[in-house]
Scaffold this motif. Structure first.
Motif, PDB file in Angstrom:
ATOM      1  N   SER A   1       0.793  -1.176  -0.020  1.00  0.00           N
ATOM      2  CA  SER A   1      -0.071  -0.066  -0.012  1.00  0.00           C
ATOM      3  C   SER A   1       0.904   1.338  -0.076  1.00  0.00           C
ATOM      4  O   SER A   1       0.619   2.119  -0.676  1.00  0.00           O
ATOM      5  CB  SER A   1      -0.892   0.035   1.143  1.00  0.00           C
ATOM      6  OG  SER A   1      -1.625   1.191   1.315  1.00  0.00           O
ATOM      7  N   HIS A   2       2.058   1.092   0.807  1.00  0.00           N
ATOM      8  CA  HIS A   2       2.919   2.251   0.744  1.00  0.00           C
ATOM      9  C   HIS A   2       3.451   2.510  -0.692  1.00  0.00           C
ATOM     10  O   HIS A   2       3.692   3.552  -0.894  1.00  0.00           O
ATOM     11  CB  HIS A   2       3.918   2.396   2.071  1.00  0.00           C
ATOM     12  CG  HIS A   2       3.232   2.479   3.327  1.00  0.00           C
ATOM     13  ND1 HIS A   2       2.520   1.811   4.079  1.00  0.00           N
ATOM     14  CD2 HIS A   2       3.322   3.675   3.793  1.00  0.00           C
ATOM     15  CE1 HIS A   2       2.062   2.315   5.084  1.00  0.00           C
ATOM     16  NE2 HIS A   2       2.690   3.689   5.264  1.00  0.00           N
ATOM     17  N   LEU A   3       3.885   1.512  -1.014  1.00  0.00           N
ATOM     18  CA  LEU A   3       4.669   1.383  -2.287  1.00  0.00           C
ATOM     19  C   LEU A   3       3.635   1.950  -3.400  1.00  0.00           C
ATOM     20  O   LEU A   3       4.235   2.828  -4.394  1.00  0.00           O
ATOM     21  CB  LEU A   3       5.021   0.018  -2.734  1.00  0.00           C
ATOM     22  CG  LEU A   3       5.997  -0.108  -3.778  1.00  0.00           C
ATOM     23  CD1 LEU A   3       7.116   0.662  -3.686  1.00  0.00           C
ATOM     24  CD2 LEU A   3       6.344  -1.653  -4.041  1.00  0.00           C
ATOM     25  N   PHE A   4       2.489   1.475  -3.342  1.00  0.00           N
ATOM     26  CA  PHE A   4       1.586   1.908  -4.577  1.00  0.00           C
ATOM     27  C   PHE A   4       1.332   3.552  -4.278  1.00  0.00           C
ATOM     28  O   PHE A   4       0.893   4.328  -5.258  1.00  0.00           O
ATOM     29  CB  PHE A   4       0.281   1.299  -4.512  1.00  0.00           C
ATOM     30  CG  PHE A   4       0.649  -0.209  -4.691  1.00  0.00           C
ATOM     31  CD1 PHE A   4       1.513  -0.650  -5.645  1.00  0.00           C
ATOM     32  CD2 PHE A   4      -0.323  -1.168  -3.986  1.00  0.00           C
ATOM     33  CE1 PHE A   4       1.668  -2.062  -5.936  1.00  0.00           C
ATOM     34  CE2 PHE A   4       0.072  -2.675  -4.639  1.00  0.00           C
ATOM     35  CZ  PHE A   4       0.952  -3.055  -5.403  1.00  0.00           C
ATOM     36  N   SER A   5       1.176   3.818  -3.213  1.00  0.00           N
ATOM     37  CA  SER A   5       0.974   5.229  -2.805  1.00  0.00           C
ATOM     38  C   SER A   5       2.173   6.219  -3.340  1.00  0.00           C
ATOM     39  O   SER A   5       1.567   7.262  -3.825  1.00  0.00           O
ATOM     40  CB  SER A   5       1.035   5.527  -1.362  1.00  0.00           C
ATOM     41  OG  SER A   5       0.011   4.738  -0.643  1.00  0.00           O
ATOM     42  N   LEU A   6       2.879   5.878  -3.560  1.00  0.00           N
ATOM     43  CA  LEU A   6       4.157   6.830  -4.213  1.00  0.00           C
ATOM     44  C   LEU A   6       3.963   6.727  -5.571  1.00  0.00           C
ATOM     45  O   LEU A   6       4.206   7.838  -6.371  1.00  0.00           O
ATOM     46  CB  LEU A   6       5.625   5.813  -4.238  1.00  0.00           C
ATOM     47  CG  LEU A   6       6.280   5.944  -3.016  1.00  0.00           C
ATOM     48  CD1 LEU A   6       7.459   5.080  -3.060  1.00  0.00           C
ATOM     49  CD2 LEU A   6       6.736   7.460  -2.636  1.00  0.00           C
ATOM     50  N   CYS A   7       3.022   6.152  -6.336  1.00  0.00           N
ATOM     51  CA  CYS A   7       2.647   5.918  -7.863  1.00  0.00           C
ATOM     52  C   CYS A   7       1.315   6.764  -7.894  1.00  0.00           C
ATOM     53  O   CYS A   7       1.155   6.922  -9.133  1.00  0.00           O
ATOM     54  CB  CYS A   7       2.715   4.721  -8.095  1.00  0.00           C
ATOM     55  SG  CYS A   7       4.110   3.765  -8.135  1.00  0.00           S
ATOM     56  N   ASN A   8       0.520   6.835  -6.748  1.00  0.00           N
ATOM     57  CA  ASN A   8      -0.587   7.677  -7.093  1.00  0.00           C
ATOM     58  C   ASN A   8      -0.635   9.026  -6.213  1.00  0.00           C
ATOM     59  O   ASN A   8      -0.001   9.166  -5.310  1.00  0.00           O
ATOM     60  CB  ASN A   8      -1.813   6.660  -6.428  1.00  0.00           C
ATOM     61  CG  ASN A   8      -1.926   5.490  -7.014  1.00  0.00           C
ATOM     62  OD1 ASN A   8      -2.005   5.494  -8.315  1.00  0.00           O
ATOM     63  ND2 ASN A   8      -2.363   4.404  -6.382  1.00  0.00           N
ATOM     64  N   ASN A   9      -1.441   9.952  -6.918  1.00  0.00           N
ATOM     65  CA  ASN A   9      -1.266  11.242  -6.384  1.00  0.00           C
ATOM     66  C   ASN A   9      -2.709  11.539  -5.820  1.00  0.00           C
ATOM     67  O   ASN A   9      -3.202  12.520  -5.797  1.00  0.00           O
ATOM     68  CB  ASN A   9      -1.103  12.333  -7.421  1.00  0.00           C
ATOM     69  CG  ASN A   9       0.364  12.239  -8.172  1.00  0.00           C
ATOM     70  OD1 ASN A   9       1.160  11.807  -7.338  1.00  0.00           O
ATOM     71  ND2 ASN A   9       0.182  12.398  -9.350  1.00  0.00           N
ATOM     72  N   ASP A  10      -3.256  10.597  -5.179  1.00  0.00           N
ATOM     73  CA  ASP A  10      -4.461  10.591  -4.425  1.00  0.00           C
ATOM     74  C   ASP A  10      -4.214  11.559  -3.058  1.00  0.00           C
ATOM     75  O   ASP A  10      -3.165  11.123  -2.394  1.00  0.00           O
ATOM     76  CB  ASP A  10      -5.069   9.083  -4.163  1.00  0.00           C
ATOM     77  CG  ASP A  10      -6.396   9.197  -3.669  1.00  0.00           C
ATOM     78  OD1 ASP A  10      -6.944  10.415  -3.171  1.00  0.00           O
ATOM     79  OD2 ASP A  10      -7.038   8.305  -3.310  1.00  0.00           O
ATOM     80  N   ALA A  11      -4.994  12.438  -2.515  1.00  0.00           N
ATOM     81  CA  ALA A  11      -4.923  13.201  -1.515  1.00  0.00           C
ATOM     82  C   ALA A  11      -4.951  12.228  -0.242  1.00  0.00           C
ATOM     83  O   ALA A  11      -4.563  12.793   0.859  1.00  0.00           O
ATOM     84  CB  ALA A  11      -5.786  14.150  -1.457  1.00  0.00           C
TER      85      ALA A  11
ATOM     86  N   ASN B   1      16.059   0.049  -0.028  1.00  0.00           N
ATOM     87  CA  ASN B   1      15.400   0.452  -1.470  1.00  0.00           C
ATOM     88  C   ASN B   1      14.066   0.983  -1.790  1.00  0.00           C
ATOM     89  O   ASN B   1      13.980   1.629  -2.676  1.00  0.00           O
ATOM     90  CB  ASN B   1      15.507  -0.969  -2.370  1.00  0.00           C
ATOM     91  CG  ASN B   1      17.000  -1.393  -2.482  1.00  0.00           C
ATOM     92  OD1 ASN B   1      17.634  -0.788  -2.771  1.00  0.00           O
ATOM     93  ND2 ASN B   1      17.308  -2.676  -2.504  1.00  0.00           N
ATOM     94  N   GLY B   2      13.169   0.832  -0.704  1.00  0.00           N
ATOM     95  CA  GLY B   2      11.872   1.684  -0.607  1.00  0.00           C
ATOM     96  C   GLY B   2      12.338   3.151  -0.110  1.00  0.00           C
ATOM     97  O   GLY B   2      11.698   3.950  -0.614  1.00  0.00           O
ATOM     98  N   VAL B   3      13.193   3.300   0.538  1.00  0.00           N
ATOM     99  CA  VAL B   3      13.584   4.494   1.204  1.00  0.00           C
ATOM    100  C   VAL B   3      14.439   5.398   0.110  1.00  0.00           C
ATOM    101  O   VAL B   3      14.077   6.439  -0.217  1.00  0.00           O
ATOM    102  CB  VAL B   3      14.576   4.380   2.299  1.00  0.00           C
ATOM    103  CG1 VAL B   3      15.247   5.900   2.514  1.00  0.00           C
ATOM    104  CG2 VAL B   3      13.949   4.027   3.575  1.00  0.00           C
ATOM    105  N   SER B   4      15.188   4.745  -0.669  1.00  0.00           N
ATOM    106  CA  SER B   4      15.760   5.374  -1.974  1.00  0.00           C
ATOM    107  C   SER B   4      14.936   5.493  -3.145  1.00  0.00           C
ATOM    108  O   SER B   4      14.984   6.517  -3.843  1.00  0.00           O
ATOM    109  CB  SER B   4      16.952   4.386  -2.061  1.00  0.00           C
ATOM    110  OG  SER B   4      16.660   3.207  -3.056  1.00  0.00           O
ATOM    111  N   LEU B   5      13.831   4.837  -3.264  1.00  0.00           N
ATOM    112  CA  LEU B   5      12.894   4.881  -4.226  1.00  0.00           C
ATOM    113  C   LEU B   5      12.090   6.430  -3.712  1.00  0.00           C
ATOM    114  O   LEU B   5      11.587   7.140  -4.715  1.00  0.00           O
ATOM    115  CB  LEU B   5      11.927   3.977  -4.290  1.00  0.00           C
ATOM    116  CG  LEU B   5      10.737   4.085  -5.218  1.00  0.00           C
ATOM    117  CD1 LEU B   5      11.218   3.913  -6.677  1.00  0.00           C
ATOM    118  CD2 LEU B   5       9.598   2.670  -5.042  1.00  0.00           C
TER     119      LEU B   5
END
Length: 108
Positions: free
Chosen positions: A40-50, A69-73
């Protein structure tokens, strides 16, 4: 184990794109809640949902579970996050060196 695999998967440059990350979305339905939270946190990086957590919150979460690698992403996709961390000047040089090894040149 899933977090370790995802962290390794994110270490490959071709897997750090929005399309590669979002392609995992259909595979997460039968995962445990803790693993779903990571995705969910990973997908949140790809979506601009408020309603999504902020990049700072996502980075803090990945830091807490030691998914580097998530932090660096997060840093790669949101370079302004570095300014909000509040690091001492001496530590910032080490951080920038690490970011330079694992993120794109645009992040720098």
């Amino acid at each position: 184990v899933m977090i370790l695999l995802l962290n390794t998967w994110l270490s490959y440059k071709e897997n750090r794109t929005k399309s590669a990350i979002m392609s995992l979305q259909s595979c997460t339905t039968n995962f445990r809640e803790d693993v779903k939270a990571v995705f969910s946190h990973l997908f949140s990086l790809c979506n601009n949902d408020a309603d999504n957590p902020s990049p700072n919150e996502i980075m803090d979460y990945f830091d807490r579970i030691e998914m580097w690698n998530g932090v660096s992403l997060v840093l790669d996709s949101n370079p302004a996050v570095v300014k909000t961390i509040g690091l001492d000047t001496n530590v910032m040089a080490d951080l920038l060196s690490t970011i330079g090894r694992c993120c794109s040149m645009i992040t720098m």
